[in-house]
Each structure stands twice: as structure tokens, then as C-alpha cells.
Design a protein around this motif. Sequence first.
Motif, PDB file in Angstrom:
ATOM      1  N   THR A 147      42.126  36.020  27.745  1.00  0.00           N
ATOM      2  CA  THR A 147      43.503  36.454  27.479  1.00  0.00           C
ATOM      3  C   THR A 147      43.747  37.849  28.064  1.00  0.00           C
ATOM      4  O   THR A 147      44.776  38.089  28.696  1.00  0.00           O
ATOM      5  CB  THR A 147      43.774  36.467  25.971  1.00  0.00           C
ATOM      6  N   SER A 193      43.982  37.570  31.861  1.00  0.00           N
ATOM      7  CA  SER A 193      45.259  36.997  32.296  1.00  0.00           C
ATOM      8  C   SER A 193      46.392  38.001  32.153  1.00  0.00           C
ATOM      9  O   SER A 193      47.231  38.159  33.052  1.00  0.00           O
ATOM     10  CB  SER A 193      45.558  35.739  31.473  1.00  0.00           C
ATOM     11  N   GLY A 223      45.741  40.820  34.730  1.00  0.00           N
ATOM     12  CA  GLY A 223      45.580  40.413  36.117  1.00  0.00           C
ATOM     13  C   GLY A 223      44.286  40.913  36.730  1.00  0.00           C
ATOM     14  O   GLY A 223      44.243  41.287  37.904  1.00  0.00           O
TER      15      GLY A 223
END
Length: 217
Positions: free
Chosen positions: A81, A84, A87
Motif C-alpha cells: 500500500t 502504491s 509510487g
Amino acid sequence: MLLLAVDTATPAVTVALHDGSSVLAAERRTDARRHGELLLPAVDRVLALAGKRLADVTEVIVGVGPGPYTGLRVGLVTAVTFGSALGVPVRGLCTLDGLAYASGLTEPFVVATDARRKEVYWARYADARTRLTEPAVDRPADLAEEMAGVPVVGAGALLYPDVFPDARDPEHQSAEALAALAAERLAAGGEFLAPLPLYLRRPDAQVPKNYKVVTPK
């Protein structure tokens, strides 16, 4: 470079920040039943202690196990998480490799952690950086002859002293060691694992067989 390392594959909930040269801050709490409650507050405290923000992180390092299903997935889901949202890459390392690295041993040894069900997760090492075998799960008694006279690192040795009399530190995983190992591998262009759980066996929780289905009439 700013590495955020997390591992929840053992009873230790452990977090560290590493700048590629040294550990900036770290925390470890040992509680096999509260991984989900402890991990995110620990990340917040480690960032604050280092004077960093989550947005400063350039790599996320996560211990992929082997470990019990429930605790292990907390760290993996959190790491993925973060990766993501930020990035940034999420890189996996075997949890046993982190314990091996922290031991600093230069002789052949074994790492063994508690797998519950009177079993251990284990692997053989030539030294602190070199694993010789794939991680496995077995009953300690089945390993006694094979591991006779070999030092054993980790909680597995302390749980079964009759089988593993030559117990060595550390007992539990530390994100400091995991982050330092990751920094070394990144500098050397070494390989990492995908951030996927290394369970080695099915979860303890199972769907009951032949359960009664109740549907509205």
C-alpha cells in the motif's frame, strides 16, 4: 535514498529507516497477536524520530516470511500500500535472511523461527549473507540429526533447546538488519523477492467442511 523496512513475519513488529549508509531510526515491539494494531503507529514514530516524512521514502523493504498467515500479511499489505501510494519500489527479502544477517556469523549455521504447531521455519546458511537452502517447515525432532553441532539462530532454538542446544542471537527479526541487508544488495545490484507471502503451508483458519447452508425461503 531512504529505505523504509517493515517485517511482521515473526512475533516482532519491526520498522526501520535507512539512508543507504546507516539506520536513522528503528522500533520493535514483540506481540504475536497485535501486528495490525502496532505496525502503523510504529511507522509514524520511526519517521518522527528520524525527522522524515513518508513522502521522503524512496524504497520499501518488506520481510516476506516464512511466517504465520495472519501476522505476515499485515506487513506485506502495508508495504504494498505504501509503495502504491508513494509510487516507489517494494522489494521483498526472506525474513530468515534478516535474522541471519543480524547474527553476524561467519561459520555455517541454521536460522529457525517458530512456525507454531510444534514446528519451525528454517534454512541453512554458509555465513550471515549466504543462504544455502530454500526455507522449509519441519518438526524439530526430524531435524535433530541433521543439525547436530550446528549453531541455530532465532526463537526456534530457544523453544526447543533439547534439539538445538547451541542457540545464538538474535531471537527475533529486526528491521534494522533487514534494511541494512537491503542497502547492501541495492548497492551491489543484487536480487530481491516479489512482495508476496512465503507461507510454506496452509493458513490455520479453514472453511468448515460440510457446513450447513442457510438460505431464505
